[in-house]
Design an enzyme around this catalytic site. Sequence first.
Site, PDB file in Angstrom:
ATOM      1  N   SER A 140       0.860  -1.197   0.000  1.00 57.63           N
ATOM      2  CA  SER A 140       0.000   0.000   0.000  1.00 57.63           C
ATOM      3  C   SER A 140       0.884   1.230   0.000  1.00 57.63           C
ATOM      4  O   SER A 140       2.026   1.173   0.484  1.00 57.63           O
ATOM      5  CB  SER A 140      -0.864  -0.001   1.263  1.00 57.63           C
ATOM      6  OG  SER A 140      -1.539   1.232   1.392  1.00 57.63           O
ATOM      7  N   TYR A 153      -2.193  -0.471  10.137  1.00 58.03           N
ATOM      8  CA  TYR A 153      -2.290  -0.881   8.723  1.00 58.03           C
ATOM      9  C   TYR A 153      -0.978  -0.565   8.003  1.00 58.03           C
ATOM     10  O   TYR A 153      -0.396  -1.431   7.337  1.00 58.03           O
ATOM     11  CB  TYR A 153      -3.454  -0.152   8.051  1.00 58.03           C
ATOM     12  CG  TYR A 153      -3.625  -0.493   6.587  1.00 58.03           C
ATOM     13  CD1 TYR A 153      -4.080  -1.750   6.191  1.00 58.03           C
ATOM     14  CD2 TYR A 153      -3.324   0.442   5.587  1.00 58.03           C
ATOM     15  CE1 TYR A 153      -4.236  -2.060   4.844  1.00 58.03           C
ATOM     16  CE2 TYR A 153      -3.482   0.140   4.249  1.00 58.03           C
ATOM     17  CZ  TYR A 153      -3.939  -1.113   3.878  1.00 58.03           C
ATOM     18  OH  TYR A 153      -4.092  -1.421   2.546  1.00 58.03           O
TER      19      TYR A 153
HETATM   20  O1  NJP Z   1     -10.232  -4.817  -1.001  1.00 57.47           O
HETATM   21  P1  NJP Z   1     -11.431  -5.870  -0.913  1.00 57.47           P
HETATM   22  P2  NJP Z   1      -9.022  -4.624  -2.049  1.00 57.47           P
HETATM   23  N1  NJP Z   1      -8.333 -14.785   4.321  1.00 57.47           N
HETATM   24  O2  NJP Z   1     -11.970  -5.700   0.467  1.00 57.47           O
HETATM   25  C1  NJP Z   1      -9.828 -11.014   1.272  1.00 57.47           C
HETATM   26  C2  NJP Z   1      -4.650  -3.544  -0.611  1.00 57.47           C
HETATM   27  N2  NJP Z   1      -4.844  -2.125  -0.881  1.00 57.47           N
HETATM   28  O3  NJP Z   1      -9.241  -5.346  -3.295  1.00 57.47           O
HETATM   29  O4  NJP Z   1     -12.100 -13.518   2.675  1.00 57.47           O
HETATM   30  C3  NJP Z   1      -8.473 -14.750   2.989  1.00 57.47           C
HETATM   31  O5  NJP Z   1     -12.367  -5.714  -2.055  1.00 57.47           O
HETATM   32  C4  NJP Z   1     -11.281 -10.706   1.002  1.00 57.47           C
HETATM   33  O6  NJP Z   1     -12.010 -11.904   0.828  1.00 57.47           O
HETATM   34  P3  NJP Z   1     -12.990 -12.611   1.926  1.00 57.47           P
HETATM   35  C5  NJP Z   1      -5.363  -4.096   0.594  1.00 57.47           C
HETATM   36  O7  NJP Z   1      -4.700  -3.824   1.798  1.00 57.47           O
HETATM   37  C6  NJP Z   1      -6.018  -1.648  -1.340  1.00 57.47           C
HETATM   38  O8  NJP Z   1      -8.773  -3.177  -2.096  1.00 57.47           O
HETATM   39  O9  NJP Z   1     -13.963 -13.330   1.052  1.00 57.47           O
HETATM   40  N3  NJP Z   1      -8.864 -13.664   2.323  1.00 57.47           N
HETATM   41  C7  NJP Z   1     -11.190  -9.993  -0.336  1.00 57.47           C
HETATM   42  O10 NJP Z   1     -11.176 -10.911  -1.386  1.00 57.47           O
HETATM   43  C8  NJP Z   1      -5.366  -5.568   0.271  1.00 57.47           C
HETATM   44  O11 NJP Z   1      -4.159  -6.169   0.676  1.00 57.47           O
HETATM   45  C9  NJP Z   1      -6.190  -0.285  -1.559  1.00 57.47           C
HETATM   46  O12 NJP Z   1     -13.597 -11.506   2.741  1.00 57.47           O
HETATM   47  C10 NJP Z   1      -9.137 -12.559   3.037  1.00 57.47           C
HETATM   48  C11 NJP Z   1      -9.840  -9.298  -0.260  1.00 57.47           C
HETATM   49  O13 NJP Z   1      -9.114  -9.877   0.837  1.00 57.47           O
HETATM   50  C12 NJP Z   1      -5.454  -5.595  -1.255  1.00 57.47           C
HETATM   51  O14 NJP Z   1      -5.197  -4.278  -1.685  1.00 57.47           O
HETATM   52  C13 NJP Z   1      -5.158   0.576  -1.336  1.00 57.47           C
HETATM   53  C14 NJP Z   1      -9.027 -12.533   4.425  1.00 57.47           C
HETATM   54  C15 NJP Z   1      -9.976  -7.814  -0.002  1.00 57.47           C
HETATM   55  O15 NJP Z   1     -10.694  -7.258  -1.060  1.00 57.47           O
HETATM   56  C16 NJP Z   1      -6.791  -6.026  -1.812  1.00 57.47           C
HETATM   57  O16 NJP Z   1      -7.834  -5.287  -1.220  1.00 57.47           O
HETATM   58  C17 NJP Z   1      -3.981   0.074  -0.865  1.00 57.47           C
HETATM   59  C18 NJP Z   1      -8.609 -13.704   5.069  1.00 57.47           C
HETATM   60  N4  NJP Z   1      -8.480 -13.774   6.405  1.00 57.47           N
HETATM   61  C19 NJP Z   1      -3.823  -1.270  -0.656  1.00 57.47           C
HETATM   62  N5  NJP Z   1      -9.386 -11.286   4.856  1.00 57.47           N
HETATM   63  C20 NJP Z   1      -7.470   0.298  -2.013  1.00 57.47           C
HETATM   64  N6  NJP Z   1      -8.491  -0.489  -2.336  1.00 57.47           N
HETATM   65  O17 NJP Z   1      -7.582   1.535  -2.081  1.00 57.47           O
HETATM   66  C21 NJP Z   1      -9.717 -10.588   3.756  1.00 57.47           C
HETATM   67  O18 NJP Z   1      -2.995   0.939  -0.644  1.00 57.47           O
HETATM   68  N7  NJP Z   1      -9.566 -11.338   2.659  1.00 57.47           N
END
Ligand code: NJP
Length: 247
Positions: A140, A153
């Site tokens: 990030s 974070y």
């Molecule tokens: O967000 P979101 P992003 N085990 O909430 C999964 C980084 N990032 O696409 O388990 C397995 O739509 C969750 O799946 P589920 C951010 O930190 C973003 O933006 O089904 N999976 C979902 O598929 C992250 O590292 C921005 O709830 C787990 C996914 O994670 C990455 O981008 C800016 C889980 C999250 O999808 C993807 O996030 C930045 C677990 N325990 C960095 N917990 C931004 N969007 O602006 C969660 O700087 N997930």
Amino acid sequence: MIKDKVVVITGASSGIGEATAKLLARRGAKVVLGARRDDRLKQIVAEIGAQGGQAAFRELDVTSQSDNDAIINLAKERFGGVDVIFLNAGIMPNSQLSALKTDDWHQMVDVNIKGVLNGVAAVLPTFTAKKSGQVITTSSVAGLKAYPGGAVYGGTKWFVRDFMEVLRMESAQEGTNIRTATIYPAAVNTELLNAISDKATAETMQKVYDQYGISPERIAEIVAFAIDAPDDTTINEFTVGPANQPW
Ligand code: NJP
């Protein structure tokens, strides 16, 4: 080359992971999707299949080592191996430290740090044995710059930066040819803000995302670019975000 590469993606049920799975499948990769919401994964895999792509999925909690091991095994069983792992699962329940949301702090450490460690531990023996492979992570801009509300974070994402750089150095030293890429996104419109439990922080961040947020497809394009680079070339770091976002 993307075509025919087997790519395991964590956090593939929404946002950046979902967009990346769809894009890579369109370009001929065999994608293996993991996340906790397996109903969402099932639907995404069906969509990919309907468009002629190849995909498999498995319920995955990245905090569990055995889940991470199992998704690597699934890739081997279904597609004969694994070439790339995209460690993308992450959560961002930001708040001021004084709010003492300690459960959120620990959850971020478990998912954003230990999830990456578990994924690497699951795949590294395979990559080391075959002397090739690629590890891509979503860090990030919070892993590059500090901001109020993002202490924990940001700390987890700083960790990812350090860890990935040492992985790159050690694999070069050991001659295992493991390529690395770390992505530092700014505001991307996904489901990330849904997990913010602190009301004031949620409102502030929502305003930022409403004003600046770009599509997760943009990040998917970066992942594709990193994979597509020649096998002798590591493009190690990408900072990417909205052209009009000043911070
Ligand atoms: O967000 P979101 P992003 N085990 O909430 C999964 C980084 N990032 O696409 O388990 C397995 O739509 C969750 O799946 P589920 C951010 O930190 C973003 O933006 O089904 N999976 C979902 O598929 C992250 O590292 C921005 O709830 C787990 C996914 O994670 C990455 O981008 C800016 C889980 C999250 O999808 C993807 O996030 C930045 C677990 N325990 C960095 N917990 C931004 N969007 O602006 C969660 O700087 N997930």
